[in-house]
Scaffold this motif. Structure first.
Motif: not given
Lengths: 210, 640
Positions: A25, A32, A35-36, A39, A133, A136, B174, B178, B212-213, B216-217, B220, B223-224, B227, B234-235, B243, B246, B250
């Motif tokens: 696990l 996993s 990939l987090f 990114s 940026l 950030s 997730l 797992f 699982i792959l 996470p993308v 993220v 999450t951005l 934020f 300013e993502f 841009s 992006v 993602l």
């Protein structure tokens, strides 16, 4: 990593592969996590050099490589301590396991202190998460890494506490072994972040102070 | 029922109620969790269906005023989000939960409490997402929430609910993924090598790796976005030099693998159903498995075909056009293997079989229109028109949902112990097959005629009136089919025919035990010697190469040798639901009041530590779990 027979833990049930469920696990979880962080790092690289200037120069000028090299060294040394803790646990030496776990958590906390210092310095210089940026992506990426280290420290200290309250629960070296996998992973991720954000990030950047 | 002997740990005694609400809340039995997943996803399917119906009514004629433009935006956002994250994925998860341990000859999944945690987190995430309706601003930015529309200044708090709901749902997915990877790799019955696994199990494994792959993308990405919306980063703010593309990169780096997360379970189901009702082994097992793995890999190399019209440039467009065309190859291989399975078989047209054949037909149409999108010039024309809507519904409704319903009809007897009515089932199939084509086929024409997707209304004289009215009729046919299904379920529950162990003369291990399976699944863990081992226990190959039945009467059962009374099963637990509730409160607090997050955090921390200190199995219970006892007495007793 080679899965040697000694990874079979007697108190786990029969498994098709001989690997314990929990260790498998953790490996999958770390896959996993790649990939987090991948990114996040990619987002940082895409935005490299696009940030508004700070005090008339690139915000990457704030990065202090000697200081961060030191904190990187501290974090890497904590991985060495972790190896020793796992080895003690596997040999059933509770006392030295406690010592090395404590040392790992201590060095991990040292790394975190460096990060707190760095974050404060940046904020004093006028760079916050919302400034541009660079702010950030920098604070998000290193902040998430710092969160992972913090969780790791809490985890290690929890095992340490449990080893006093319920020694029977840490008899199984797997508990330390799995925390160790997590810890090494977090360190490896830092090497990538240090390279990409700090070393590559300063490449070709003209700074007044340098 | 030795209540007194259960040790108290922390604040609570171990929950051991065998029946009633508490037993469901604390259950860690994979079969019960599978049932919970299925029922919850079905209720959410009805919600998503009503959203679709409202949209179709609005579009049934020019300038209709069924809903406001704002409501329409919320409807298509929530319809897409609901159907993908709250219906198709969890319906797949329902089968993973119920069937995977049975198909690999295991007593449970590798982490039973984590499994319960996945379910509750999914449920609470779904509630959090849908709670946005009651705040007056559901998300209204489309299921892919393109930047900068999703950013601060362009959209309301609905997007925050969307972000946090998806975040919680991501944790659920997730955790489940797992769990299933470890279960499939580690808990196979002795002798069951990877190449002896049923194809459905293989596809579950591929899907779990994709989850699982891929998740996470998007974790993220959102999450951005969070934020950006809450902390002033300013993502995705082009004014600051970032841009917004992006976000698209993602999102689709997650979103395209997600498409395969949705379709591969259905492909797995079809690969189980076709051989059983053709009385033949699956044609080219190895190829089907390899094609599934290759689809999983290639799913990562095609995401930018969603972005052909964003101006990535000819090199990127060509590369992604080619990779997208190539991914049709393993998909095509699977389709030929399924046809090869049917070829020369003694086919029984049961409802489940009809749904599987419907899957092949409709999914092929959707796949071919998918290849059309890989051609950049034609995609430039079709992009963001109803042609895309038609394509994705052929893949996700005609494909994923038809496959899932094939699975429902196929495994219902195993899950409940009762048969579904075949006449009603066939009526359901034909209503859905027709309704699906009536609804979605005309959308190809509408798209080619230039009707944009996500459009609130249109004027008369655009030439879109007839096919829109036609498509709306189809929704009612689909609704009728759904009612027939519900009637069938009701009928089966009340007076369905008893199923017995093996009503379909099937091939895989789950059919070797009673229906519904006892708490402990297998009285004795089977030893596996062949692919489709259960079939080989019943049949040998005759002189002409046709199978000859060697065992007459009832199929051999894994139940022969034991009564399962000394089987030690994991004990129910409170902590999975408490941890889920804690996590959801943390997320919910971020859109309501921060004190809620604090309470959630404390609850989550308490649940986490209690979980760690609670042994998975209460050592004092020496019998099959209490739930198993009750179930034995109620149903399974006479089977042995």
């Amino acid at each position: 990593m080679a899965m040697t027979p000694h990874t079979v833990i007697p108190d786990e049930h029969y498994t098709s592969t001989g690997l314990s469920h929990r260790k498998l696990l953790m490996w999958i979880f770390l896959g996993s996590e790649c990939l987090f962080f991948g990114s996040l790092i990619a987002t940082h690289m895409v935005n490299r050099g696009k940030a508004a200037l700070l005090h008339g120069e690139s915000p990457a000028c704030l990065l202090d490589i000697p200081i961060t090299s030191t904190s990187t060294f501290v974090l890497l040394m904590s991985s060495v301590m972790m190896v020793l803790a796992v080895s003690s646990a596997e040999r059933g030496k509770l006392g030295s396991m406690r010592f090395w776990l404590f040392m790992t958590a201590l060095l991990g906390s040292g790394f975190l202190l460096f990060q707190v210092y760095e974050f404060n310095l940046f904020v004093d210089e006028g760079l916050t998460i919302g400034t541009n940026l660079f702010g950030s992506t920098f604070f998000t990426l290193t902040g998430f890494h710092g969160t992972h280290v913090t969780i790791g420290v809490i985890w290690l200290l929890s095992i340490l506490a449990i080893s006093f309250i319920r020694p029977d629960m840490v008899k199984n070296p797997l508990n330390v072994d799995i925390a160790g996998l997590y810890w090494h992973f977090v360190d490896i991720v830092w090497i990538v972040i240090f390279t990409v954000v700090y070393l590559v990030g300063r490449l070709g950047v003209e700074c007044a102070g340098a | 029922m030795a209540t007194a002997s259960i040790a108290k740990r922390g604040m609570f005694a171990r929950p051991i109620a065998p029946t009633g609400l508490w037993s469901w809340i604390t259950t860690i039995d994979h079969k019960r969790i599978g049932a919970l997943y299925g029922v919850t996803a079905f209720i959410l399917f009805l919600i998503g269906g009503v959203e679709a119906l409202l949209m179709r009514l609005q579009l049934s004629q020019a300038e209709a005023g069924v809903v406001t433009p704002e409501a329409f935006n919320q409807l298509f956002t929530m319809h897409g989000t609901t159907m993908i994250f709250l219906v198709i994925m969890p319906m797949g998860a329902a089968f993973f939960n119920f069937m995977i341990p049975l198909m690999i000859g295991a007593r449970d999944v590798a982490f039973p409490r984590l499994n319960a945690f996945s379910y509750w987190t999914f449920l609470f995430g779904a509630i959090l997402l849908n709670a946005s309706f009651f705040t007056g601003s559901a998300p209204d930015v489309g299921w892919f929430a393109y930047a900068p529309l999703n950013g601060p200044g362009f959209s309301d708090t609905g997007v925050d609910y969307w972000i946090l709901g998806l975040q919680v749902l991501g944790v659920a997915s997730l955790a489940a993924a797992f769990n299933f990877i470890v279960t499939i790799i580690n808990l196979r019955a002795p002798g069951m090598s990877m190449m002896k696994l049923p194809v459905f199990v293989w596809m579950t494994l591929v899907v779990s790796f994709l989850i699982i792959l891929a998740f996470p993308v998007i974790t993220v990405a959102i999450t951005l976005l969070l934020f950006d919306r809450q902390f002033g980063t300013e993502f995705f703010n082009s004014a600051a030099g970032a841009s917004p593309l992006v976000w698209q990169h993602l999102f689709w780096a997650f979103g395209h693998p997600e498409v395969y997360i949705l379709i591969l379970p259905a492909m797995g189901i079809v690969s189980e159903v076709l051989p059983v009702f053709s009385k033949k082994p699956l044609f080219g097992y190895t190829t089907v498995v390899l094609a599934g793995i290759i689809i999983g890999f290639m799913g990562w190399g095609v995401w930018a075909h969603h972005m052909f019209v964003t101006g990535l440039g000819p090199v990127a467009n060509s590369a992604f056009a080619i990779s997208t065309m190539f991914i049709a190859v393993p998909t095509g291989i699977k389709i030929f293997n399924w046809l090869g399975t049917l070829w020369g078989g003694s086919i029984r047209f049961t409802t489940s079989m009809l749904f599987s054949i419907g899957f092949i037909l409709l999914f092929t149409i959707g796949g071919i229109s998918g290849v059309m999108h890989s051609v950049v010039p034609s995609d430039a024309q079709q992009s963001d028109t109803y042609f895309i809507v038609a394509h994705l519904h052929y893949v996700l409704f005609g494909g994923a949902l038809m496959g899932i319903f094939s699975g429902i009809y196929y495994w219902w007897p195993k899950m409940t112990g009762r048969m579904l009515n075949e006449t009603l089932g066939k009526l359901h199939f034909w209503l859905w097959f027709l309704g699906m084509n009536i609804t979605f086929f005309p959308m190809h024409f509408l798209g080619l005629d230039g009707m944009p997707r996500r459009v609130y209304t249109y004027s008369e004289g655009m030439g879109w009136d007839f096919w829109n009215a036609f498509a709306t009729v189809g929704v009612f046919v689909l609704g009728l089919g759904l009612l027939v299904f519900l009637q069938n379920v009701w009928h089966s529950r009340k007076n369905g025919e008893a199923a017995g162990n093996d009503p379909w003369d099937a091939r895989t291990l789950e059919w070797s035990i009673p229906s519904p399976p006892p708490h402990y699944n297998f009285a004795q863990i089977p030893h596996v010697y062949e692919r489709d081992d259960f079939w080989h226990k019943k049949y040998a190959e005759g002189a002409d190469g046709r199978p000859v039945r060697t065992v007459q009467g009832a199929a051999p059962s894994s139940e022969e040798h034991g009564h399962g009374h000394n089987i030690h099963m994991p004990t129910p637990s409170y902590y999975p639901i408490l941890l889920s509730a804690g996590l959801t409160l943390i997320a919910g607090g971020l859109v309501s009041h921060i004190s809620v997050s604090v309470i959630g955090g404390i609850l989550a921390l308490f649940a986490l530590y209690s979980w760690v200190f609670e042994p998975p199995t209460a050592p004092e219970t020496q019998t099959a779990g209490p739930a198993g006892h009750a179930r034995d007495k109620r149903r399974g007793g006479g089977k042995r």
